[in-house]
Scaffold this active site. Structure first.
Site, short mmCIF file in Angstrom:
data_model
loop_
_atom_site.label_atom_id
_atom_site.label_comp_id
_atom_site.label_asym_id
_atom_site.label_seq_id
_atom_site.Cartn_x
_atom_site.Cartn_y
_atom_site.Cartn_z
N LYS A 31 -68.78 8.32 66.90
CA LYS A 31 -69.59 7.39 67.52
C LYS A 31 -68.69 5.94 67.56
O LYS A 31 -68.17 5.48 66.73
CB LYS A 31 -70.90 7.07 66.60
CG LYS A 31 -71.98 6.16 67.40
CD LYS A 31 -72.65 6.87 68.23
CE LYS A 31 -73.31 6.02 69.45
NZ LYS A 31 -72.76 5.57 70.65
N GLN A 79 -64.71 1.38 62.58
CA GLN A 79 -65.99 1.85 62.99
C GLN A 79 -66.27 2.82 62.07
O GLN A 79 -67.75 2.59 61.86
CB GLN A 79 -65.74 2.58 64.55
CG GLN A 79 -67.14 2.86 65.17
CD GLN A 79 -67.49 1.66 65.97
OE1 GLN A 79 -66.88 1.14 66.54
NE2 GLN A 79 -68.87 1.46 65.66
N LYS A 89 -68.01 0.69 59.15
CA LYS A 89 -69.38 0.08 60.07
C LYS A 89 -70.36 0.90 59.97
O LYS A 89 -71.58 0.73 59.69
CB LYS A 89 -69.00 -0.54 61.29
CG LYS A 89 -70.08 -1.26 62.16
CD LYS A 89 -69.32 -1.46 63.57
CE LYS A 89 -68.40 -2.13 63.62
NZ LYS A 89 -67.90 -2.86 65.01
N LYS A 129 -63.37 5.75 68.63
CA LYS A 129 -63.30 4.85 69.60
C LYS A 129 -62.46 5.14 70.81
O LYS A 129 -61.78 6.22 70.70
CB LYS A 129 -62.64 3.33 69.03
CG LYS A 129 -62.78 2.30 69.95
CD LYS A 129 -64.18 1.58 69.35
CE LYS A 129 -64.40 0.36 70.24
NZ LYS A 129 -65.66 -0.38 70.04
N GLY A 175 -70.53 1.40 75.05
CA GLY A 175 -70.05 0.38 75.66
C GLY A 175 -69.01 -0.50 74.74
O GLY A 175 -69.04 -0.39 73.44
N ASP A 176 -68.01 -1.22 75.23
CA ASP A 176 -67.33 -2.30 74.22
C ASP A 176 -66.62 -3.29 75.44
O ASP A 176 -67.38 -3.38 76.64
CB ASP A 176 -66.11 -1.73 73.63
CG ASP A 176 -65.66 -2.33 72.57
OD1 ASP A 176 -66.25 -3.01 71.77
OD2 ASP A 176 -64.33 -3.02 72.97
N THR A 189 -76.28 -5.99 69.43
CA THR A 189 -75.15 -6.65 68.43
C THR A 189 -75.24 -8.22 68.37
O THR A 189 -75.10 -8.50 67.16
CB THR A 189 -73.66 -6.37 69.34
OG1 THR A 189 -73.57 -4.95 69.63
CG2 THR A 189 -72.64 -6.70 68.51
N ASN A 236 -71.40 -9.96 76.33
CA ASN A 236 -72.67 -9.31 75.98
C ASN A 236 -73.06 -9.95 74.66
O ASN A 236 -74.17 -10.14 74.25
CB ASN A 236 -72.40 -7.67 75.66
CG ASN A 236 -73.59 -7.26 75.14
OD1 ASN A 236 -73.68 -6.87 73.88
ND2 ASN A 236 -74.57 -6.78 75.88
N SER A 239 -77.54 1.91 68.76
CA SER A 239 -77.06 3.00 69.36
C SER A 239 -77.53 4.44 69.01
O SER A 239 -77.65 5.43 69.45
CB SER A 239 -75.71 3.45 69.54
OG SER A 239 -74.89 2.36 70.75
#
Ligand code: NDP
Length: 445
Positions: free
Chosen positions: A89, A110, A113, A125, A164-165, A208, A239, A377
């Site tokens: 993820k 990630q 996290k 990623k 998204g990023d 976020t 964002n 997410s």
């Protein structure tokens, strides 16, 4: 030579041309030293050598036709880093700076996290060096369709779930989802950050930024303080930056800055949220448009000063990696900053982070403080699996609980290993232990 040093040496030799990945992985290994070297069990199963190596990396060609009929070619990436605690993820980044080093650094971060969120999600990623800026909607759609035609071979609701990023928001996720469905015939939760009419979760867009502010709020509570009357600087105007600003304002603080890649605005009265949302989320404009519309604000171009020169109580870097260096950290501390919460991934250089810790500033690293996005997410994945949708308040409450728990787990881990107040070490240790336990239970794979 100790185990950590041996692994660090191998890491540097093997990844000499990947500076961002080296920076992220070295920082994590350094702060795990106390855990690793107190117990041989990790060395016995080669755990560090395995955790720094992605399970799989895909690099692929993305050809597409621009509006004048010319062929354009970009490079696509997906790094499936670690699936010990759940399906891979992690977001997709579309930005000209994207390369393997950047995607590996983000995928590596990630892992920890996602572990900190307490949700069953592994680390991954992806992205492309495609620049959505200045492209028409049709061009973005054609690029997304070509990108997904290849990426779609490697992902799935139970294997790898991108989101998204930077450069990938609701518009891009919609185009990517449409193409996945068209190619596979599957209506499944293969992406998160989807539109609300096709499986998206309420509060994912805000998550976020809100989560970052909740995490720092929990720190403030722990010292008997709050956002009330605090002056806050935010970098970025995408964002994360926008929704962090919204939440700070709701909680009684005042955000006075925002940046984009051309400069920053300083607005003494507090950033006008309706205006910034209109400019950035609707018109896809620039901060110069904000300054033109708000005569009382000041605009400073890149090269003529930095957002970190502004004196604030709390700084929230929410743009991109390495945007805050040692000189910036010194300036912030000199001007009285008390809390630094990372909304972006690795926005502070290693030297800046070390300086904040040395000066006893509450420094909340991105892998903990910006985990609200991926946590939500995971909540979107749960809702998709259950074929249901929760209200905004339900999701927001769960997000708040997750962020409160994250703060306490990194705070406790730091205390347990004699490093009270060092949230970088706390986050790495707490995130690592769960993944390491799962990897050990699953054998040498
Ligand atoms: P957006 O694309 O929405 O916004 C990015 C912002 O940062 C823009 O204002 C952009 O300015 C600025 N920016 C990007 N790259 C640079 C650069 N090289 N130099 C200067 N400014 C730059 O992205 P997000 O808000 O989604 O992401 C911001 C950060 O937060 C990233 O580090 C991302 O990895 C991280 N993050 C995002 C999550 C999410 O849910 N979206 C989750 C967790 C972390 P400009 O428009 O001029 O490019």
């Amino acid at each position: 030579m100790g185990y950590v040093d041996k692994v660090l040496e191998g890491l540097k030799t093997k990844n000499a041309h990947e500076p961002e990945f080296l920076q992220a992985a070295s920082e994590v290994l350094e702060s795990l030293r106390v855990v690793i070297e107190s117990d041989r069990k990790y060395e016995d199963v080669g755990l560090l050598e395995r955790i720094i190596e992605p399970e799989r990396v895909f690099i692929f060609r993305v050809p597409w036709l621009d509006d004048s009929g010319r062929v354009q070619v970009n490079r696509g990436f997906r790094v499936q880093f670690n699936s010990a605690i759940g399906p891979y993820k992690g977001g997709l980044r579309f930005h000209p700076s994207v390369n393997l080093s950047i995607i590996k650094f983000l995928g590596f971060e990630q892992i920890f996290k996602n572990s900190l969120t307490g949700q069953p999600i592994g680390g991954g990623k992806g992205g492309s060096d495609f620049d959505p800026k200045g492209k028409s909607d049709f061009e973005v759609m054609k690029f997304c369709q070509s990108f997904m035609t290849e990426l779609g071979k490697y992902i799935g609701a139970d294997t790898d779930v991108p989101a998204g990023d930077i450069g990938v928001g609701g518009r891009e996720i919609g185009f990517l989802y449409g193409q996945y469905k068209r190619n596979t015939g599957l209506y499944e939760g293969v992406l998160t950050g989807k539109g609300l009419t096709f499986g998206g979760s309420l509060a994912r867009t805000e998550a976020t930024g809100y989560g970052l502010v909740y995490c720092a709020e929990e720190y403030l509570k722990s010292i008997g303080d709050s956002y009330k009357g605090k002056k806050v600087s935010v970098s970025g105007s995408g964002n994360v930056a926008i929704f962090a600003t919204e939440k700070v304002h709701q909680l009684g603080g005042k955000v006075v800055t925002m940046t984009d890649s051309n400069g920053y605005v300083y607005d003494e009265a507090g950033i006008d949220l309706d205006l910034i949302k209109e400019i950035k989320l609707v018109k896809r404009g620039r901060l110069t448009d904000y300054a033109a519309a708000r005569k009382a604000s000041k605009y400073v171009e890149v090269g003529k000063g930095k957002v970190w020169d502004v004196a604030v109580d709390i700084a929230l870097p929410c743009a991109t990696q390495n945007e805050l260096d040692l000189a910036d950290a010194k300036e912030l501390v000199k001007n009285g900053v008390k809390v630094v919460g990372e909304g972006a991934n690795m926005p502070s250089t290693q030297e800046a982070a070390d300086y904040f810790i040395e000066k006893k500033i509450a420094f909340l690293p991105g892998k903990a403080s910006n985990a609200g996005g991926v946590a939500t997410s995971a909540l979107e994945m749960s809702q998709n699996s259950m074929r249901t949708s929760w209200t905004f308040d339900e999701v927001d409450r769960k997000l708040n609980t997750i962020m409160v728990n994250i703060f306490h787990s990194i705070d406790n881990a730091a205390k347990e290993y004699g490093m009270a107040g060092n949230y970088v070490a706390g986050a790495n240790i707490a995130g690592f232990k769960k993944v390491a336990d799962a990897m050990m239970a699953q054998g040498i794979v």
